[in-house]
Design a protein around this motif. Structure first.
Motif, PDB file in Angstrom:
ATOM      1  N   GLY A 543       0.676  -1.254   0.106  1.00 39.05           N
ATOM      2  CA  GLY A 543       0.042  -0.114   0.070  1.00 39.05           C
ATOM      3  C   GLY A 543       0.564   1.383   0.068  1.00 39.05           C
ATOM      4  O   GLY A 543       0.300   2.386   0.292  1.00 39.05           O
ATOM      5  N   ASN A 544       2.119   1.123   0.054  1.00 38.12           N
ATOM      6  CA  ASN A 544       2.938   2.416  -0.157  1.00 38.12           C
ATOM      7  C   ASN A 544       3.648   2.408  -1.336  1.00 38.12           C
ATOM      8  O   ASN A 544       4.961   2.954  -1.298  1.00 38.12           O
ATOM      9  CB  ASN A 544       3.896   2.057   0.940  1.00 38.12           C
ATOM     10  N   GLU A 545       3.111   2.200  -2.414  1.00 39.05           N
ATOM     11  CA  GLU A 545       3.828   2.090  -3.825  1.00 39.05           C
ATOM     12  C   GLU A 545       3.865   3.501  -4.529  1.00 39.05           C
ATOM     13  O   GLU A 545       4.922   3.706  -5.363  1.00 39.05           O
ATOM     14  CB  GLU A 545       2.962   1.242  -4.994  1.00 39.05           C
ATOM     15  N   ASN A 546       3.017   4.469  -4.265  1.00 43.27           N
ATOM     16  CA  ASN A 546       2.858   5.709  -4.773  1.00 43.27           C
ATOM     17  C   ASN A 546       3.826   6.694  -4.031  1.00 43.27           C
ATOM     18  O   ASN A 546       3.151   7.698  -3.873  1.00 43.27           O
ATOM     19  CB  ASN A 546       1.537   6.169  -5.210  1.00 43.27           C
ATOM     20  N   VAL A 547       5.036   6.519  -3.663  1.00 46.99           N
ATOM     21  CA  VAL A 547       5.575   7.401  -2.608  1.00 46.99           C
ATOM     22  C   VAL A 547       7.068   7.681  -3.471  1.00 46.99           C
ATOM     23  O   VAL A 547       7.432   7.119  -4.130  1.00 46.99           O
ATOM     24  CB  VAL A 547       5.647   6.748  -1.399  1.00 46.99           C
ATOM     25  N   LEU A 548       7.774   8.512  -2.788  1.00 45.14           N
ATOM     26  CA  LEU A 548       9.132   8.862  -3.180  1.00 45.14           C
ATOM     27  C   LEU A 548      10.085   7.792  -2.799  1.00 45.14           C
ATOM     28  O   LEU A 548       9.789   6.978  -1.782  1.00 45.14           O
ATOM     29  CB  LEU A 548       9.336  10.187  -2.649  1.00 45.14           C
ATOM     30  N   PRO A 549      11.291   7.489  -3.616  1.00 48.19           N
ATOM     31  CA  PRO A 549      11.854   6.210  -3.428  1.00 48.19           C
ATOM     32  C   PRO A 549      12.546   6.418  -1.786  1.00 48.19           C
ATOM     33  O   PRO A 549      12.603   5.199  -1.324  1.00 48.19           O
ATOM     34  CB  PRO A 549      13.183   6.691  -4.241  1.00 48.19           C
ATOM     35  N   TRP A 550      12.939   7.400  -1.505  1.00 45.73           N
ATOM     36  CA  TRP A 550      13.519   7.530  -0.140  1.00 45.73           C
ATOM     37  C   TRP A 550      12.464   7.129   1.145  1.00 45.73           C
ATOM     38  O   TRP A 550      12.866   6.887   2.209  1.00 45.73           O
ATOM     39  CB  TRP A 550      14.210   8.573   0.147  1.00 45.73           C
ATOM     40  N   ARG A 551      11.073   7.124   0.750  1.00 46.94           N
ATOM     41  CA  ARG A 551      10.469   6.750   1.611  1.00 46.94           C
ATOM     42  C   ARG A 551      10.342   5.025   2.127  1.00 46.94           C
ATOM     43  O   ARG A 551      10.270   4.783   3.387  1.00 46.94           O
ATOM     44  CB  ARG A 551       8.771   6.840   1.257  1.00 46.94           C
ATOM     45  N   ASN A 552      11.172   4.259   1.311  1.00 42.74           N
ATOM     46  CA  ASN A 552      11.275   3.031   1.902  1.00 42.74           C
ATOM     47  C   ASN A 552      12.649   2.889   2.616  1.00 42.74           C
ATOM     48  O   ASN A 552      12.910   1.818   2.972  1.00 42.74           O
ATOM     49  CB  ASN A 552      11.731   2.362   0.499  1.00 42.74           C
ATOM     50  N   LEU A 553      13.067   4.124   2.932  1.00 44.39           N
ATOM     51  CA  LEU A 553      14.118   4.104   4.231  1.00 44.39           C
ATOM     52  C   LEU A 553      13.588   3.581   5.338  1.00 44.39           C
ATOM     53  O   LEU A 553      14.153   3.640   6.450  1.00 44.39           O
ATOM     54  CB  LEU A 553      15.031   5.455   4.068  1.00 44.39           C
ATOM     55  N   ARG A 554      12.268   3.582   5.238  1.00 47.05           N
ATOM     56  CA  ARG A 554      11.480   2.986   6.812  1.00 47.05           C
ATOM     57  C   ARG A 554      12.308   1.848   7.112  1.00 47.05           C
ATOM     58  O   ARG A 554      12.259   1.319   8.091  1.00 47.05           O
ATOM     59  CB  ARG A 554      10.107   2.631   6.220  1.00 47.05           C
ATOM     60  N   PHE A 555      12.791   1.059   5.980  1.00 47.03           N
ATOM     61  CA  PHE A 555      13.611  -0.147   6.539  1.00 47.03           C
ATOM     62  C   PHE A 555      14.716   0.112   7.429  1.00 47.03           C
ATOM     63  O   PHE A 555      15.187  -0.699   8.346  1.00 47.03           O
ATOM     64  CB  PHE A 555      14.226  -0.890   5.132  1.00 47.03           C
ATOM     65  N   TRP A 556      15.319   1.320   7.289  1.00 50.83           N
ATOM     66  CA  TRP A 556      16.398   1.559   7.999  1.00 50.83           C
ATOM     67  C   TRP A 556      15.847   2.046   9.441  1.00 50.83           C
ATOM     68  O   TRP A 556      16.599   1.949  10.443  1.00 50.83           O
ATOM     69  CB  TRP A 556      17.322   2.839   7.234  1.00 50.83           C
ATOM     70  N   LYS A 557      14.944   2.770   9.356  1.00 48.42           N
ATOM     71  CA  LYS A 557      14.234   3.066  10.655  1.00 48.42           C
ATOM     72  C   LYS A 557      13.809   1.977  11.424  1.00 48.42           C
ATOM     73  O   LYS A 557      14.216   1.813  12.604  1.00 48.42           O
ATOM     74  CB  LYS A 557      12.984   3.868  10.392  1.00 48.42           C
ATOM     75  N   GLU A 558      13.183   0.901  10.900  1.00 47.40           N
ATOM     76  CA  GLU A 558      12.792  -0.239  11.346  1.00 47.40           C
ATOM     77  C   GLU A 558      14.233  -1.023  11.852  1.00 47.40           C
ATOM     78  O   GLU A 558      13.981  -1.529  13.047  1.00 47.40           O
ATOM     79  CB  GLU A 558      12.083  -1.344  10.477  1.00 47.40           C
ATOM     80  N   ARG A 559      15.081  -1.039  11.323  1.00 48.61           N
ATOM     81  CA  ARG A 559      16.293  -1.607  11.599  1.00 48.61           C
ATOM     82  C   ARG A 559      16.715  -1.112  13.111  1.00 48.61           C
ATOM     83  O   ARG A 559      17.332  -1.768  13.986  1.00 48.61           O
ATOM     84  CB  ARG A 559      17.363  -1.795  10.685  1.00 48.61           C
ATOM     85  N   THR A 560      16.953   0.084  13.062  1.00 46.40           N
ATOM     86  CA  THR A 560      17.255   0.904  14.204  1.00 46.40           C
ATOM     87  C   THR A 560      16.344   0.838  15.253  1.00 46.40           C
ATOM     88  O   THR A 560      16.754   0.697  16.401  1.00 46.40           O
ATOM     89  CB  THR A 560      17.311   2.422  14.136  1.00 46.40           C
ATOM     90  N   MET A 561      14.900   0.412  15.487  1.00 43.93           N
ATOM     91  CA  MET A 561      14.080   0.467  16.437  1.00 43.93           C
ATOM     92  C   MET A 561      14.275  -0.875  16.796  1.00 43.93           C
ATOM     93  O   MET A 561      14.029  -0.968  18.064  1.00 43.93           O
ATOM     94  CB  MET A 561      12.571   0.604  16.036  1.00 43.93           C
ATOM     95  N   LEU A 562      14.568  -1.708  16.158  1.00 40.68           N
ATOM     96  CA  LEU A 562      14.783  -3.327  16.564  1.00 40.68           C
ATOM     97  C   LEU A 562      16.244  -3.565  17.013  1.00 40.68           C
ATOM     98  O   LEU A 562      16.531  -4.934  17.154  1.00 40.68           O
ATOM     99  CB  LEU A 562      14.206  -4.062  15.582  1.00 40.68           C
ATOM    100  N   ASP A 563      17.230  -2.560  17.208  1.00 43.13           N
ATOM    101  CA  ASP A 563      18.515  -2.779  17.622  1.00 43.13           C
ATOM    102  C   ASP A 563      18.685  -3.610  18.775  1.00 43.13           C
ATOM    103  O   ASP A 563      19.693  -4.484  19.005  1.00 43.13           O
ATOM    104  CB  ASP A 563      19.138  -1.540  17.682  1.00 43.13           C
ATOM    105  N   SER A 564      17.837  -3.535  19.697  1.00 41.59           N
ATOM    106  CA  SER A 564      17.919  -4.183  20.967  1.00 41.59           C
ATOM    107  C   SER A 564      17.861  -5.700  20.930  1.00 41.59           C
ATOM    108  O   SER A 564      18.486  -6.424  21.737  1.00 41.59           O
ATOM    109  CB  SER A 564      17.250  -3.776  21.902  1.00 41.59           C
TER     110      SER A 564
END
Length: 743
Positions: A543-564
């Protein structure tokens, strides 16, 4: 940021119901405005405006109130209507001229004109001027009046500005309601004699044309009214196209992959597919890849001047003009704006005007608000021989047109007969279906996962996004790995899907789980007291297909939130993202998004900032970046090599970063802007690109305020040899700030 208006009557049925509002609150990324369908939103002047503010890096959202007295700095930085197609529509000079000519021809005496879905008020002003209601006219018609119905409050406010700028605010009565809420005697003093309206999408019916006309004829118009437009006719043409087949035939395309992974196993084919609907595309971009298998054929007529039927069926018998395989039906419409049939507008592909046996008047320039539509035949399509009879059955509802194709009265395009998956069916975009059926993409992902699992013994794995391929690949390749799929968009549907395909992919669900609730970041309890050794994503967010390419940097945010919960030697796939760019000539796209000036004699310059205009802006203003597939941008030409601007290191927690790149022009031409995208390094040697030469992804288009001559052109514009692009990433907002200088 999405903007809606809340009121005691809730939100209008044309945009979303109470149930769909609840869905948006749970998963806002799945909500997308469809073109200009936001027009018929209901509100009144006393309402407060709410915006759904979405954090692109977390998927979380909150409603914020936009008060009338807020300063521009307190409001959203993005233009409120910049992602709609109003700007492109208003830059369509052929459309504007056709409507003006038809209105001038139709409205020849004082009358009551109703404009439904009035937008900026352009058609209303044309109607008022035709009756002599504008201040510039030497005559005045006291019996003439124009009622403009527009339900979307931001557009109502913009319309009032445009009307004032043109001295029309006293000549046009603006009503901020949905058309089916209008009442004669309350909102309108009498029924209208003339209807002017443009509520058409690429399919024709998707913006509610039929129910709008039905209600108008029943309640708002006189008997036998005049209308602009007068009639619309839909057409179709049979085509063969291997590319179009890739966009829907996952069943046969993945059979060629030979990786042993079955996203659509026998017996459950329909659990994962595209929706059975028409898809809007610029077919001229695929002209060289199409094999035409029929002449254009007429499907339906829709009369605006009389009450339309809700449902109709028809069957057309045509003869194949070539041997081949029918993969799709290309469809378009022809608009007759006047009752005499002298003024037309056509959305057909350019090739139809070149066919000697077919003539379609009213062909215009490239525009994006109306495209052609594609209806896919099931799976491999249907083989036909030249001169063979083909029966095309068509049916329309109030909002859509569907097709069935057969070569005899007994044989219909069949497809498969799987048991119905019910509510667990997953619909993906045609582009995502094509990605999952692409042998090279699958092989790259498969080998990356295979190599990663060689480095880990019985790892705990997290698939952080909505990838369907990765959890199956990991579970199939490793009999000892435990896989947790987060499925932030798919949720329960993801669970049912993995269960449905488990036996075909030889894994058991005791090693593959989907977290059912995720109100906070993961803990060791969620990972069964085991540190995560493999953290992966495509990245793809449903559902997030019509967004700017860097919106998929959500992956990086998720990686950070799950660092522990990550182990010290965790393998992260992808391990890095690279922001890349190139300079391009995009004349069609730039023209359709340039600043508005005078449109058929009416000043629209006050609308530019609200609509997110990109060209001809003042020196201190910048237009937004727009997510768009470059191959669908009309005429285009690369003017430089690809450059890397900066990198995002996913092995480390998310942080601000910046980069600069010098883009040297390698080709002469007019530079209209540059294109940005992210290439994903899956491991140290495997790179997956999403650049302009890749059709399955959207890039970011940054249009210049003024086109610049690159190289030796001999033009009056100053020649430039290079462009310096600076970009900085803000991890708190997910925004990418872009600056550029020419040399």
């Amino acid at each position: 940021m999405l903007s809606l208006f809340l009121e005691p009557r809730l939100l209008p049925n044309r945009l979303l119901s109470l149930c769909s509002l609840f869905t948006i609150l749970k998963n806002p990324s799945s909500f997308q405005f469809k073109s200009r369908a936001v027009r018929n939103m209901s509100s009144d002047s006393a309402q407060r405006m709410f915006q759904l503010k979405l954090d692109p890096l977390t998927g979380n959202s909150e409603w914020v109130v936009i008060e009338e007295n807020q300063t521009p700095e307190e409001k959203t930085k993005e233009p409120l209507l910049a992602t709609t197609s109003y700007l492109d529509m208003l830059n369509d000079s052929h459309r504007n001229r056709a409507f003006r000519q038809a209105i001038d021809k139709t409205i020849t005496k004082p009358c009551h004109v109703l404009d439904i879905g009035a937008g900026t008020g352009l058609l209303s002003m044309m109607a008022a001027r035709a009756m002599g209601l504008d201040d510039s006219s030497t005559s005045y018609c006291p019996k003439g009046k124009v009622t403009a119905c527009e339900s979307y409050l931001p557009m109502v406010k913009l319309m009032r500005k445009v009307l004032r700028a043109n001295g029309m605010d006293k000549k046009v009565r603006v009503i901020n309601k949905r058309s089916d809420e209008l009442e004669v005697g309350i909102d309108m003093s009498s029924r209208a004699d003339v209807l002017v309206s443009e509520i058409l999408d690429s399919e024709l019916l998707g913006e509610g044309l039929i129910p709008t006309l039905q209600h108008a004829h029943d309640n708002l118009l006189v008997e036998n009214p005049q209308t602009v437009p007068y009639r619309a006719t839909t057409y179709g043409q049979l085509v063969e196209s291997p590319y179009l087949r890739k966009l829907h035939d996952l069943i046969n395309n993945e059979a060629k992959a030979l990786d042993g992974i079955y996203l659509v196993p026998n017996g459950v084919h329909s659990i994962l597919q595209i929706k059975e609907q028409q898809f809007a595309m610029h077919c001229d971009a695929m002209k060289e890849e199409f094999k035409l298998l029929s002449e254009p054929f007429k499907v339906f007529d829709f009369e605006f001047w009389k009450r339309p039927e809700s449902n109709r069926k028809t069957e057309v018998c045509i003869k194949a003009t070539n041997d081949g395989t029918i993969h799709a039906i290309v469809s378009w419409w022809l608009l007759q704006l006047d009752n005499e049939g002298t003024i037309f507008y056509c959305t057909g592909p350019k090739w139809i005007s070149d066919q000697s046996k077919s003539f379609f008047p009213g062909m215009g320039n490239w525009c994006d608000h109306w495209k052609q539509c594609i209806w896919f035949l099931p799976e491999k399509g249907m083989t036909v021989c030249k001169h063979q009879e083909v029966f095309v059955g068509a049916r329309h509802t109030k909002t859509s047109i569907s097709y069935r194709v057969k070569t005899s009265l007994e044989k219909e395009d069949g497809g498969h007969c799987d048991p119905s998956p019910g509510d667990n069916q997953i619909f993906l975009t045609p582009e995502q279906i094509a990605i999952y059926g692409d042998c090279n993409w699958r092989l790259s992902m498969f080998n990356v996962i295979k190599n990663a699992l060689k480095q880990k013994v019985s790892p705990m794995c997290i698939v952080v996004d909505d990838s369907l391929f990765l959890p199956i690949a990991i579970a199939s390749l490793s009999k000892s790995a435990h896989v947790i799929a987060l499925f932030p968009g798919l949720r329960e549907k993801g669970t049912h899907y993995l269960q449905a395909v488990a036996s075909s992919n030889l894994y058991s669900m005791d090693r593959l789980e989907v977290l059912r609730t995720r109100n906070q970041q993961l803990t060791m309890e969620d990972t069964h007291q085991t540190k995560v050794g493999l953290f992966v994503g495509e990245p793809f967010y449903y559902g997030n297909e019509n967004v700017l390419p860097w919106r998929n940097l959500r992956f990086w945010k998720e990686r950070t939130m799950l660092d522990s919960v990550l182990s010290k030697d965790v393998l992260i796939v992808p391990c890095k993202g690279i922001l890349r760019a190139c300079a391009m000539s995009l004349p069609d796209f730039w023209r359709s998004h340039r600043c508005l000036q005078e449109i058929e004699g009416f000043d629209h310059s006050v609308a530019n900032s609200t609509l997110g205009a990109c060209g001809d802006l003042p020196a201190d203003e910048e237009g937004p970046c727009l997510p768009f597939p470059i191959w669908q941008c009309g005429e285009s030409k690369r003017l430089s090599d690809t450059v890397s601007i900066m990198e995002f290191d996913f092995l480390k927690p998310i942080s601000s970063c910046a980069g600069t790149a010098q883009v040297e022009f390698t080709e002469s031409g007019i530079c209209h802007g540059f294109v940005l995208w992210i290439d994903w390094m899956m491991d140290s040697s495997t790179e997956l690109s999403t650049g302009p030469d890749k059709r399955y992804w959207k890039q970011a288009v940054k249009l210049l305020n003024k086109p610049v001559a690159a190289g030796s052109q001999g033009l009056t514009l100053a020649d430039c040899s290079s462009i310096e692009i600076k970009a900085s990433f803000d991890p708190s907002s997910g925004d990418l700030n872009i600056k550029y200088v020419f040399f």
